[in-house]
Write a protein that holds these residues in place. Structure first.
Motif, mmCIF file in Angstrom:
data_model
loop_
_atom_site.group_PDB
_atom_site.id
_atom_site.type_symbol
_atom_site.label_atom_id
_atom_site.label_comp_id
_atom_site.label_asym_id
_atom_site.label_seq_id
_atom_site.Cartn_x
_atom_site.Cartn_y
_atom_site.Cartn_z
ATOM 1 N N ALA A 55 0.834 -1.207 0.000
ATOM 2 C CA ALA A 55 0.000 0.000 0.000
ATOM 3 C C ALA A 55 0.869 1.258 0.000
ATOM 4 C CB ALA A 55 -0.945 -0.010 1.194
ATOM 5 N N VAL A 56 1.936 1.248 0.787
ATOM 6 C CA VAL A 56 2.864 2.385 0.820
ATOM 7 C C VAL A 56 3.494 2.584 -0.558
ATOM 8 C CG1 VAL A 56 5.093 3.176 1.726
ATOM 9 C CG2 VAL A 56 3.332 2.365 3.294
ATOM 10 N N ASP A 57 3.935 1.502 -1.170
ATOM 11 C CA ASP A 57 4.524 1.605 -2.512
ATOM 12 C C ASP A 57 3.519 2.187 -3.510
ATOM 13 O OD1 ASP A 57 6.966 0.611 -1.684
ATOM 14 O OD2 ASP A 57 6.572 -1.432 -2.403
ATOM 15 N N ASP A 58 2.268 1.737 -3.423
ATOM 16 C CA ASP A 58 1.235 2.247 -4.329
ATOM 17 C C ASP A 58 1.020 3.745 -4.127
ATOM 18 O OD1 ASP A 58 0.920 -0.330 -5.303
ATOM 19 O OD2 ASP A 58 -0.945 -0.714 -4.207
ATOM 20 N N LEU A 59 0.955 4.175 -2.868
ATOM 21 C CA LEU A 59 0.764 5.593 -2.572
ATOM 22 C C LEU A 59 1.958 6.420 -3.048
ATOM 23 C CD1 LEU A 59 -0.789 5.140 0.955
ATOM 24 C CD2 LEU A 59 -1.961 6.164 -1.022
ATOM 25 N N LYS A 60 3.148 5.908 -2.811
ATOM 26 C CA LYS A 60 4.349 6.627 -3.244
ATOM 27 C C LYS A 60 4.426 6.737 -4.762
ATOM 28 C CE LYS A 60 7.133 6.136 0.875
ATOM 29 N NZ LYS A 60 8.398 5.704 1.478
ATOM 30 N N SER A 61 3.916 5.718 -5.469
ATOM 31 C CA SER A 61 3.919 5.782 -6.930
ATOM 32 C C SER A 61 2.971 6.868 -7.444
ATOM 33 C CB SER A 61 3.544 4.426 -7.536
ATOM 34 O OG SER A 61 2.164 4.166 -7.384
ATOM 35 N N MET A 62 2.039 7.325 -6.588
ATOM 36 C CA MET A 62 1.132 8.425 -6.930
ATOM 37 C C MET A 62 1.718 9.770 -6.507
ATOM 38 S SD MET A 62 -2.608 7.075 -5.793
ATOM 39 C CE MET A 62 -2.553 5.455 -5.073
ATOM 40 N N GLY A 63 2.949 9.745 -5.985
ATOM 41 C CA GLY A 63 3.587 10.979 -5.549
ATOM 42 C C GLY A 63 3.277 11.357 -4.109
ATOM 43 N N LEU A 64 2.632 10.460 -3.376
ATOM 44 C CA LEU A 64 2.270 10.709 -1.967
ATOM 45 C C LEU A 64 3.323 10.041 -1.098
ATOM 46 C CD1 LEU A 64 -1.517 9.970 -2.453
ATOM 47 C CD2 LEU A 64 -0.425 12.213 -2.318
ATOM 48 N N THR A 65 4.349 10.786 -0.737
ATOM 49 C CA THR A 65 5.549 10.182 -0.155
ATOM 50 C C THR A 65 5.648 10.263 1.365
ATOM 51 O OG1 THR A 65 6.770 12.226 -0.493
ATOM 52 C CG2 THR A 65 6.867 10.585 -2.259
ATOM 53 N N ASN A 66 4.822 11.062 2.019
ATOM 54 C CA ASN A 66 4.931 11.220 3.472
ATOM 55 C C ASN A 66 4.161 10.140 4.209
ATOM 56 O OD1 ASN A 66 6.569 13.487 3.371
ATOM 57 N ND2 ASN A 66 4.834 14.857 3.166
ATOM 58 N N VAL A 67 4.526 8.907 3.957
ATOM 59 C CA VAL A 67 3.795 7.765 4.505
ATOM 60 C C VAL A 67 4.770 6.628 4.813
ATOM 61 C CG1 VAL A 67 3.269 6.864 2.182
ATOM 62 C CG2 VAL A 67 1.829 6.208 4.123
ATOM 63 N N GLU A 68 4.492 5.931 5.896
ATOM 64 C CA GLU A 68 5.237 4.712 6.193
ATOM 65 C C GLU A 68 4.329 3.733 6.924
ATOM 66 O OE1 GLU A 68 8.221 4.884 9.628
ATOM 67 O OE2 GLU A 68 8.020 6.998 9.064
ATOM 68 N N VAL A 69 4.657 2.466 6.780
ATOM 69 C CA VAL A 69 3.843 1.412 7.375
ATOM 70 C C VAL A 69 4.276 1.146 8.809
ATOM 71 C CG1 VAL A 69 5.278 -0.529 6.598
ATOM 72 C CG2 VAL A 69 2.844 -0.867 6.969
ATOM 73 N N VAL A 70 3.300 0.814 9.642
ATOM 74 C CA VAL A 70 3.534 0.367 11.007
ATOM 75 C C VAL A 70 2.738 -0.916 11.183
ATOM 76 C CG1 VAL A 70 3.192 0.863 13.455
ATOM 77 C CG2 VAL A 70 3.823 2.698 11.900
ATOM 78 N N GLU A 71 3.413 -1.991 11.543
ATOM 79 C CA GLU A 71 2.696 -3.237 11.777
ATOM 80 C C GLU A 71 1.817 -3.061 13.014
ATOM 81 O OE1 GLU A 71 3.629 -7.992 11.520
ATOM 82 O OE2 GLU A 71 5.254 -6.626 12.026
ATOM 83 N N LEU A 72 0.505 -3.304 12.855
ATOM 84 C CA LEU A 72 -0.427 -3.028 13.933
ATOM 85 C C LEU A 72 -1.676 -3.888 13.796
ATOM 86 C CD1 LEU A 72 -1.536 -1.354 16.315
ATOM 87 C CD2 LEU A 72 -2.236 0.374 14.645
ATOM 88 N N ASP A 73 -1.927 -4.685 14.822
ATOM 89 C CA ASP A 73 -3.170 -5.443 14.938
ATOM 90 C C ASP A 73 -3.875 -4.909 16.177
ATOM 91 O OD1 ASP A 73 -5.234 -7.217 15.440
ATOM 92 O OD2 ASP A 73 -4.033 -9.011 15.061
ATOM 93 N N ILE A 74 -4.930 -4.136 15.981
ATOM 94 C CA ILE A 74 -5.575 -3.458 17.107
ATOM 95 C C ILE A 74 -6.260 -4.424 18.074
ATOM 96 C CG2 ILE A 74 -5.850 -1.288 15.867
ATOM 97 C CD1 ILE A 74 -8.848 -2.046 15.565
ATOM 98 N N THR A 75 -6.369 -5.702 17.716
ATOM 99 C CA THR A 75 -6.967 -6.685 18.620
ATOM 100 C C THR A 75 -5.941 -7.311 19.555
ATOM 101 O OG1 THR A 75 -6.745 -8.570 17.105
ATOM 102 C CG2 THR A 75 -8.746 -7.214 16.915
ATOM 103 N N GLU A 76 -4.671 -6.972 19.356
ATOM 104 C CA GLU A 76 -3.585 -7.529 20.174
ATOM 105 C C GLU A 76 -2.896 -6.409 20.947
ATOM 106 O OE1 GLU A 76 -2.710 -10.716 20.583
ATOM 107 O OE2 GLU A 76 -4.291 -11.396 19.209
ATOM 108 N N GLU A 77 -3.001 -6.444 22.258
ATOM 109 C CA GLU A 77 -2.420 -5.390 23.095
ATOM 110 C C GLU A 77 -0.925 -5.223 22.855
ATOM 111 O OE1 GLU A 77 -1.940 -4.183 27.792
ATOM 112 O OE2 GLU A 77 -3.483 -5.611 27.228
ATOM 113 N N SER A 78 -0.218 -6.339 22.687
ATOM 114 C CA SER A 78 1.230 -6.243 22.470
ATOM 115 C C SER A 78 1.551 -5.547 21.142
ATOM 116 C CB SER A 78 1.876 -7.626 22.510
ATOM 117 O OG SER A 78 1.344 -8.457 21.486
ATOM 118 N N SER A 79 0.722 -5.754 20.141
ATOM 119 C CA SER A 79 0.918 -5.104 18.849
ATOM 120 C C SER A 79 0.663 -3.601 18.951
ATOM 121 C CB SER A 79 -0.011 -5.729 17.805
ATOM 122 O OG SER A 79 0.133 -5.084 16.568
#
Length: 80
Positions: A41-65
């Protein structure tokens, strides 16, 4: 620069919200349960020129995540 964390951003509404925030000048952390899907998804957004984005691994159902994502973003932004 304003910063946002958006969850569920691999497709659909979450991805569209992310795209619109990026177009408005936000820096967006793209929260994704599956790191590979998030990276794509980040790569797709960056290919549209939207570069101020980065991925964070996050599962909101897991407290440790949630804690790990909070710490990762906090190290980069000092807002948490």
């Amino acid at each position: 620069m304003k910063t946002a964390l958006v969850t569920g951003t691999n497709k659909g509404i979450g991805l569209e919200i992310t795209r619109q925030l990026l177009q408005e000048g936000f820096y967006v952390y793209l929260g994704s349960r599956d790191l590979q899907n998030g990276l794509k998804a980040v790569d797709d957004l960056k290919s549209m020129g939207l570069t101020n984005v980065e991925v964070v691994e996050l599962d909101i159902t897991e407290e440790s995540s949630v804690k790990a994502a909070r710490e990762a973003i906090g190290r980069k932004t000092s807002i948490f």
